[in-house]
Design a protein around this motif. Structure first.
Motif, PDB file in Angstrom:
ATOM      1  N   ALA A   1       0.837  -1.196   0.000  1.00 19.50           N
ATOM      2  CA  ALA A   1       0.000   0.000   0.000  1.00 19.50           C
ATOM      3  C   ALA A   1       0.873   1.248   0.000  1.00 19.50           C
ATOM      4  O   ALA A   1       0.618   2.209  -0.738  1.00 19.50           O
ATOM      5  N   LEU A   2       1.947   1.228   0.803  1.00 13.65           N
ATOM      6  CA  LEU A   2       2.836   2.386   0.857  1.00 13.65           C
ATOM      7  C   LEU A   2       3.490   2.626  -0.506  1.00 13.65           C
ATOM      8  O   LEU A   2       3.627   3.767  -0.964  1.00 13.65           O
ATOM      9  N   ALA A   3       3.867   1.533  -1.169  1.00 13.16           N
ATOM     10  CA  ALA A   3       4.478   1.676  -2.494  1.00 13.16           C
ATOM     11  C   ALA A   3       3.486   2.304  -3.476  1.00 13.16           C
ATOM     12  O   ALA A   3       3.860   3.160  -4.290  1.00 13.16           O
ATOM     13  N   ALA A   4       2.212   1.907  -3.388  1.00 10.31           N
ATOM     14  CA  ALA A   4       1.200   2.471  -4.286  1.00 10.31           C
ATOM     15  C   ALA A   4       1.007   3.955  -4.021  1.00 10.31           C
ATOM     16  O   ALA A   4       0.883   4.765  -4.956  1.00 10.31           O
ATOM     17  N   ILE A   5       0.999   4.332  -2.743  1.00  8.08           N
ATOM     18  CA  ILE A   5       0.854   5.751  -2.375  1.00  8.08           C
ATOM     19  C   ILE A   5       2.059   6.534  -2.891  1.00  8.08           C
ATOM     20  O   ILE A   5       1.927   7.641  -3.438  1.00  8.08           O
ATOM     21  N   THR A   6       3.241   5.940  -2.749  1.00 11.67           N
ATOM     22  CA  THR A   6       4.465   6.600  -3.215  1.00 11.67           C
ATOM     23  C   THR A   6       4.445   6.752  -4.737  1.00 11.67           C
ATOM     24  O   THR A   6       4.875   7.775  -5.278  1.00 11.67           O
ATOM     25  N   LEU A   7       3.913   5.736  -5.408  1.00 12.79           N
ATOM     26  CA  LEU A   7       3.804   5.799  -6.872  1.00 12.79           C
ATOM     27  C   LEU A   7       2.885   6.966  -7.282  1.00 12.79           C
ATOM     28  O   LEU A   7       3.192   7.705  -8.226  1.00 12.79           O
ATOM     29  N   ALA A   8       1.786   7.133  -6.550  1.00  8.92           N
ATOM     30  CA  ALA A   8       0.882   8.259  -6.832  1.00  8.92           C
ATOM     31  C   ALA A   8       1.609   9.581  -6.604  1.00  8.92           C
ATOM     32  O   ALA A   8       1.462  10.534  -7.385  1.00  8.92           O
ATOM     33  N   PHE A   9       2.424   9.622  -5.554  1.00 11.83           N
ATOM     34  CA  PHE A   9       3.153  10.850  -5.230  1.00 11.83           C
ATOM     35  C   PHE A   9       4.149  11.192  -6.348  1.00 11.83           C
ATOM     36  O   PHE A   9       4.175  12.320  -6.850  1.00 11.83           O
ATOM     37  N   LEU A  10       4.950  10.189  -6.747  1.00  7.15           N
ATOM     38  CA  LEU A  10       5.946  10.441  -7.810  1.00  7.15           C
ATOM     39  C   LEU A  10       5.245  10.852  -9.096  1.00  7.15           C
ATOM     40  O   LEU A  10       5.662  11.788  -9.790  1.00  7.15           O
ATOM     41  N   SER A  11       4.156  10.145  -9.397  1.00  5.61           N
ATOM     42  CA  SER A  11       3.422  10.455 -10.612  1.00  5.61           C
ATOM     43  C   SER A  11       2.877  11.884 -10.552  1.00  5.61           C
ATOM     44  O   SER A  11       2.956  12.635 -11.532  1.00  5.61           O
ATOM     45  N   GLY A  12       2.353  12.270  -9.394  1.00  5.68           N
ATOM     46  CA  GLY A  12       1.840  13.633  -9.228  1.00  5.68           C
ATOM     47  C   GLY A  12       2.933  14.663  -9.415  1.00  5.68           C
ATOM     48  O   GLY A  12       2.751  15.679 -10.104  1.00  5.68           O
ATOM     49  N   MET A  13       4.097  14.395  -8.833  1.00  6.93           N
ATOM     50  CA  MET A  13       5.206  15.351  -8.946  1.00  6.93           C
ATOM     51  C   MET A  13       5.668  15.469 -10.406  1.00  6.93           C
ATOM     52  O   MET A  13       5.967  16.560 -10.885  1.00  6.93           O
ATOM     53  N   ILE A  14       5.734  14.327 -11.101  1.00  3.89           N
ATOM     54  CA  ILE A  14       6.162  14.340 -12.505  1.00  3.89           C
ATOM     55  C   ILE A  14       5.167  15.147 -13.335  1.00  3.89           C
ATOM     56  O   ILE A  14       5.543  15.996 -14.145  1.00  3.89           O
TER      57      ILE A  14
ATOM     58  N   GLN B   1      -2.237  22.846 -18.609  1.00  6.71           N
ATOM     59  CA  GLN B   1      -2.966  22.976 -17.348  1.00  6.71           C
ATOM     60  C   GLN B   1      -3.557  21.626 -16.928  1.00  6.71           C
ATOM     61  O   GLN B   1      -3.679  21.343 -15.738  1.00  6.71           O
ATOM     62  N   GLU B   2      -3.886  20.779 -17.894  1.00  8.99           N
ATOM     63  CA  GLU B   2      -4.362  19.431 -17.578  1.00  8.99           C
ATOM     64  C   GLU B   2      -3.301  18.655 -16.800  1.00  8.99           C
ATOM     65  O   GLU B   2      -3.614  17.867 -15.907  1.00  8.99           O
ATOM     66  N   LEU B   3      -2.031  18.859 -17.178  1.00 12.60           N
ATOM     67  CA  LEU B   3      -0.946  18.202 -16.439  1.00 12.60           C
ATOM     68  C   LEU B   3      -0.988  18.624 -14.981  1.00 12.60           C
ATOM     69  O   LEU B   3      -0.802  17.815 -14.066  1.00 12.60           O
ATOM     70  N   ILE B   4      -1.239  19.930 -14.762  1.00  8.68           N
ATOM     71  CA  ILE B   4      -1.299  20.433 -13.387  1.00  8.68           C
ATOM     72  C   ILE B   4      -2.519  19.862 -12.675  1.00  8.68           C
ATOM     73  O   ILE B   4      -2.435  19.429 -11.521  1.00  8.68           O
ATOM     74  N   GLY B   5      -3.660  19.804 -13.376  1.00  5.65           N
ATOM     75  CA  GLY B   5      -4.870  19.241 -12.769  1.00  5.65           C
ATOM     76  C   GLY B   5      -4.673  17.778 -12.371  1.00  5.65           C
ATOM     77  O   GLY B   5      -5.012  17.371 -11.257  1.00  5.65           O
ATOM     78  N   LEU B   6      -4.092  16.988 -13.274  1.00  2.77           N
ATOM     79  CA  LEU B   6      -3.883  15.581 -12.968  1.00  2.77           C
ATOM     80  C   LEU B   6      -2.792  15.405 -11.913  1.00  2.77           C
ATOM     81  O   LEU B   6      -2.869  14.512 -11.058  1.00  2.77           O
ATOM     82  N   GLY B   7      -1.777  16.270 -11.956  1.00  2.00           N
ATOM     83  CA  GLY B   7      -0.726  16.222 -10.937  1.00  2.00           C
ATOM     84  C   GLY B   7      -1.322  16.479  -9.558  1.00  2.00           C
ATOM     85  O   GLY B   7      -1.055  15.744  -8.595  1.00  2.00           O
ATOM     86  N   ALA B   8      -2.173  17.513  -9.471  1.00  2.00           N
ATOM     87  CA  ALA B   8      -2.820  17.835  -8.193  1.00  2.00           C
ATOM     88  C   ALA B   8      -3.692  16.664  -7.727  1.00  2.00           C
ATOM     89  O   ALA B   8      -3.721  16.325  -6.534  1.00  2.00           O
ATOM     90  N   SER B   9      -4.380  16.008  -8.657  1.00  3.73           N
ATOM     91  CA  SER B   9      -5.216  14.863  -8.299  1.00  3.73           C
ATOM     92  C   SER B   9      -4.375  13.738  -7.703  1.00  3.73           C
ATOM     93  O   SER B   9      -4.777  13.087  -6.740  1.00  3.73           O
ATOM     94  N   ASN B  10      -3.225  13.500  -8.282  1.00  5.46           N
ATOM     95  CA  ASN B  10      -2.382  12.427  -7.769  1.00  5.46           C
ATOM     96  C   ASN B  10      -1.775  12.782  -6.422  1.00  5.46           C
ATOM     97  O   ASN B  10      -1.595  11.905  -5.577  1.00  5.46           O
ATOM     98  N   VAL B  11      -1.460  14.051  -6.229  1.00  6.93           N
ATOM     99  CA  VAL B  11      -0.980  14.460  -4.909  1.00  6.93           C
ATOM    100  C   VAL B  11      -2.115  14.291  -3.897  1.00  6.93           C
ATOM    101  O   VAL B  11      -1.902  13.807  -2.774  1.00  6.93           O
ATOM    102  N   ALA B  12      -3.334  14.632  -4.308  1.00 10.81           N
ATOM    103  CA  ALA B  12      -4.491  14.439  -3.424  1.00 10.81           C
ATOM    104  C   ALA B  12      -4.685  12.951  -3.116  1.00 10.81           C
ATOM    105  O   ALA B  12      -5.006  12.570  -1.981  1.00 10.81           O
ATOM    106  N   ALA B  13      -4.460  12.079  -4.119  1.00 14.70           N
ATOM    107  CA  ALA B  13      -4.556  10.638  -3.883  1.00 14.70           C
ATOM    108  C   ALA B  13      -3.508  10.208  -2.851  1.00 14.70           C
ATOM    109  O   ALA B  13      -3.756   9.364  -1.993  1.00 14.70           O
TER     110      ALA B  13
END
Lengths: 587, 587
Positions: free
Chosen positions: A102-115, A304-316
């Motif tokens: 689960a932690l790895a999945a959360i981290t994956l969302a974080f990295l993806s959001g940052m990218i 801006q879509e990149l920013i929207g999806l990035g924010a969504s992944n950080v929220a995840a």
């Protein structure tokens, strides 16, 4: 002010938000919520994660997208392809502890959001264009097939491992003897029911006199009906004691506040997967958003879509979810149900939060087979092999890119498949441009037009050869042109002029410039002058910055016809006219 | 028969071989042998290998090239850049046992030979074109500097490690206190002497009345003189007991028969390095061979050159050598000395074999500092920063490729430098083509010519806009065009026709086709017809294989002028003329 609304699109649509828009949004949200509850549980299962993580990934990310996204219809959350890529990425780590997974999945969302955020801030949305349409189509088809195959284990109630089609099918075949009859019966019934809902229910309801909108809502509720029915059957007959795998305890309540791992070696292991997830998720999301926006003459802003999806992944990340993106089916439902603004997403989030708060105890007896059935029916609509036929008819190069992407995705998994597809498209493109089309042209009689001597009846002149270069010249193709010209010249001992016609040359890079200089020298050693015609403004500007034009043995003509008049048949009495004599070496 | 001489070029030149050619070849071979003896020892030292491996790499490989190579002047053997890449590749393995290091070098030659042969058989010589001229120039300059810096340790007589400029310089600085005075004196004297030989000796000899050929031979013998003098000094004063490092025992005799390691994990570790060595070696060799061949109006066959160099490296493998390629300086000397055929290389091999058989005891007292001086003087002629200035003046894109290659080679080593250079050139090229130049054009009054409205005084029409697309359309730039057209159209509410002029479009791939279809649909929804003009034959053939032309709301015109006559100002009374009405959606 322009800047702020650009980065916070909510400011532009919230100003005109009113009761009518709100009503439309709420109706759409109800329909999407009904669809999203089983789907989010199912995709979490596909991603190899606890069911509640699917719900968590469907709450805060939707709110974040409502604030930062530019599409008015996009529905963000867990999707099939990204879930498959998540299980592949985490599978590479070899973890067994569920908390670590689960932690790895959360981290994956974080990295993806940052990218995604970084790409958005650097305005790198154009990078997604390097995924060609055929590669995307092939990848989506192969992923759909792979996902459906991977879910068969839940239908048969057996253990199957592997991330490639041969592994999954082989493993399934080997374990077929251990099939659980109750699971198979439930799963098959659910698949059959859901296919029927998709194809046959709506016409039936309409024929019974229901309004189209009502028929639509009931159709969308099909998966919920399957969930309810199979939960009741499992509970009533105690099928969970007969080997039917169930979802079991799902924690009740809102998502927990969570943080990613800050272990750099984990980041290192996940980075490439996160990058692929980000790009694929972005491409899928943007293409849906664009299609839907076009229908209402709206435009979306990819950066801006990149920013929207990035924010969504950080929220995840902060709410215990896993990587999310805009889903195809769900966004179409949202659009069709009448969503007017991103607020619909926020209302959907409220619906899912309600489910997480109160409905999870009802999911205890939910069979995994039901969720698998939901996934299978959903993803089979993604499978479309007609792209192969279409690509074959249009171009062998495009066909090989699609075919390779499909074969490699099925045979070696999603990450290999999509990476190979991208690299192959770029390699094939470079290969094509490294052998530019060069046509020998002549004058179409009675005009000032020059066309290919092999396609048209044209006039030529024995002392001059005109070669039209149909591609920009750069390092990879400059030598090809040099070889082409020298081979052409070697066939013909009467030549005094080689004219290179540049109407399609938009760029001459430094390697190509050096090659042209060398070609000029070699031709000059053979007593042949080299001329250029129809050189574009920017290319001419560039050439003027080098010594090339001083060294050129011939002239630069504004139009090919000028060159013909000066060097062509009318001037045969003086074949060397136009050559600057000082530039020609003694033969 | 054609096939056989293609793969065995020796068959074509050996038939006409006679006494005159043989004399020329033997004279050239004597001069090259004199030059090659100290050079081969020095490059082995640079590669971190025993001196005799340099000699071994200069015998059989030359014979193999004489049989399989197509250049009549190329001199194959150990060269500076490949030696540097060899030490970097083997350094990655972390070996300490000299026998293991030698085996790794032999294995590297084997892999490199196999890669070159495979590329030759598959006729992949064109791949070398993807190394752009600026990247090669930057790489050679940076390598020269790196090699010179790495040899300073031998001049100062200290221990220095590292494969990057900061490491080498930092380490040298830290150990400067341990400088050996005798070594420094010998080394500095040798460097000064060799620079003087290079610059001042030939004019001096000519002024003394020597023939140019004799002056040339004596100049080439400069390194041999330095070797003899420093051997005598070291022996006479017993400097080896004063801390001057010497070559020491060199085994006497012909090369031993050797085999590469067949350890697959070693192959795996060396493969990428072998690939880089093969490609760089091939590019260096082919560019020298081409330059020299052009001077005599000969042509070389790059694909057969791959086979020639591959065979040479296999020969190096079986005779205890290390990776070889065609050397720049040595080939020029061979050419200038009058070599007529590849047999000159075979005679040189006999000369080196003689040295290996009889001269090695004389090398016992040879100081490493002398060999380092030979290398420093040789490679500094490769260093040429003027490429930076030239690239800056011509194009920022080329400049950034050169600058990045130089900085990364110096800062992170040869393998990183050259890989980054190649990837960056390709990335920059793709970036450029992903934003194609699009020009809005109008009619040049009184002609049938259309030019950019921003560069020329032209006529336009308020109801039609003509956009000339200056690049082939493919996946990476199709969306850019779509955005460009839609943004242009959005500014102007009076438009009825968008004309896309395709004189520079040589290719429309499937992604671009889908984008054009979408653009056609969107424009049609706005009541605007889309037309194409000046579509090339092959592109038209391709478009006819899809449904695009049936769906196109406008027409395809042979020339832009035809479109102007049909849709332009003369037709203002009927602005929608030319639109197939059925294709336009109701507004």
């Amino acid at each position: 002010m322009h800047k702020i609304t650009q980065y916070l699109p909510i400011l532009s649509w919230a100003r005109t938000y009113n009761r009518d828009t709100a009503t439309s949004d709420i109706v759409a949200a109800v329909i999407v919520t009904i669809m999203l509850i089983p789907q989010s549980l199912a995709y979490a299962l596909l991603a190899g994660l606890p069911a509640e993580m699917g719900l968590y990934a469907s709450i805060l990310p939707l709110v974040a997208y409502a604030i930062f996204g530019t599409s008015r219809a996009l529905s963000v959350g867990p999707v099939a392809v990204v879930s498959l890529m998540t299980v592949a990425a985490i599978g590479n780590l070899g973890l067994t502890d569920p908390a670590q997974i689960a932690l790895a999945a959360i981290t994956l969302a974080f990295l993806s959001g940052m990218i995604l955020l970084a790409m958005g801030i650097l305005r790198l949305g154009f990078l997604a264009n390097f995924l060609s349409h055929p590669v995307i189509a092939g990848f989506i088809t192969a992923s759909g097939l792979l996902i459906a195959a991977s879910q068969l284990k839940h239908i048969f109630g057996v253990e199957v491992h592997g991330h490639t089609l041969p592994q999954v099918i082989g493993d399934l075949w080997a374990h077929l003897g251990q099939t659980n009859g109750f699971t198979l019966a439930l799963g098959t019934a659910a698949v059959a029911f859901l296919f029927w809902v998709r194809k046959g229910l709506k016409p039936l309801l309409l024929s019974k006199g229901l309004t189209p909108r009502m028929a639509d809502v009931l159709t969308k509720a099909g998966p919920v009906a399957a969930v309810v029915a199979t939960v009741l059957v499992t509970w009533a007959f105690g099928l969970n004691t007969q080997g039917v795998k169930i979802v079991g305890e799902v924690p009740m309540g809102l998502p927990p506040l969570s943080t990613p791992s800050f272990d750099l070696s984990l980041w290192n292991q996940l980075f490439l997967s996160a990058l692929l997830i980000s790009v694929i998720g972005f491409v899928e999301s943007v293409s849906v958003a664009q299609t839907l926006a076009a229908k209402k003459r709206q435009r979306i802003d990819p950066d801006q879509e990149l920013i929207g999806l990035g924010a969504s992944n950080v929220a995840a990340t902060v709410s215990g979810g896993y990587p999310v993106t805009g889903g195809f089916a769900r966004s179409v439902v949202n659009f069709d149900a009448g969503a007017e603004t991103p607020a619909a997403g926020a209302y959907t989030a409220i619906g899912i939060a309600f489910a997480a708060l109160f409905l999870t105890p009802l999911l205890y007896f939910l069979p995994n087979a039901t969720l698998a059935a939901t996934i299978i029916v959903a993803v089979l609509s993604l499978v479309d092999f007609s792209i192969l036929k279409k690509a074959w008819g249009y171009s062998r190069v495009d066909f090989s890119a699609v075919a390779a992407t499909i074969v490699l995705t099925l045979g070696f998994g999603v990450e290999t498949g999509v990476s190979a597809g991208v690299i192959l498209s770029i390699a094939l493109h470079l290969y094509k441009t490294s052998r530019p089309h060069v046509a020998e042209v002549g004058l179409v009689p009675g005009t000032q037009h020059f066309r290919n001597i092999h396609r048209h009846r044209v006039d030529t002149c024995p002392h001059m050869v005109t070669l039209r270069v149909d591609e920009s010249l750069y390092f990879a193709n400059a030598r090809f042109l040099e070889d082409y010209v020298l081979n052409r010249v070697a066939r013909d001992h009467d030549l005094h002029h080689v004219v290179l016609m540049f109407p399609a040359v938009s760029e001459v890079d430094m390697s190509a410039l050096e090659t042209l200089e060398e070609l000029n020298t070699r031709l000059s050693e053979m007593g042949i002058a080299m001329h250029l015609t129809e050189v574009k403004g920017p290319v001419m500007d560039r050439l003027k910055r080098s010594h090339f034009l001083d060294e050129l043995t011939g002239d630069v003509f504004l139009s090919q016809f000028d060159a013909w008049q000066k060097l062509g048949p009318g001037q045969q009495s003086n074949p060397a006219k136009g050559i600057k004599q000082e530039g020609v070496a003694a033969q």
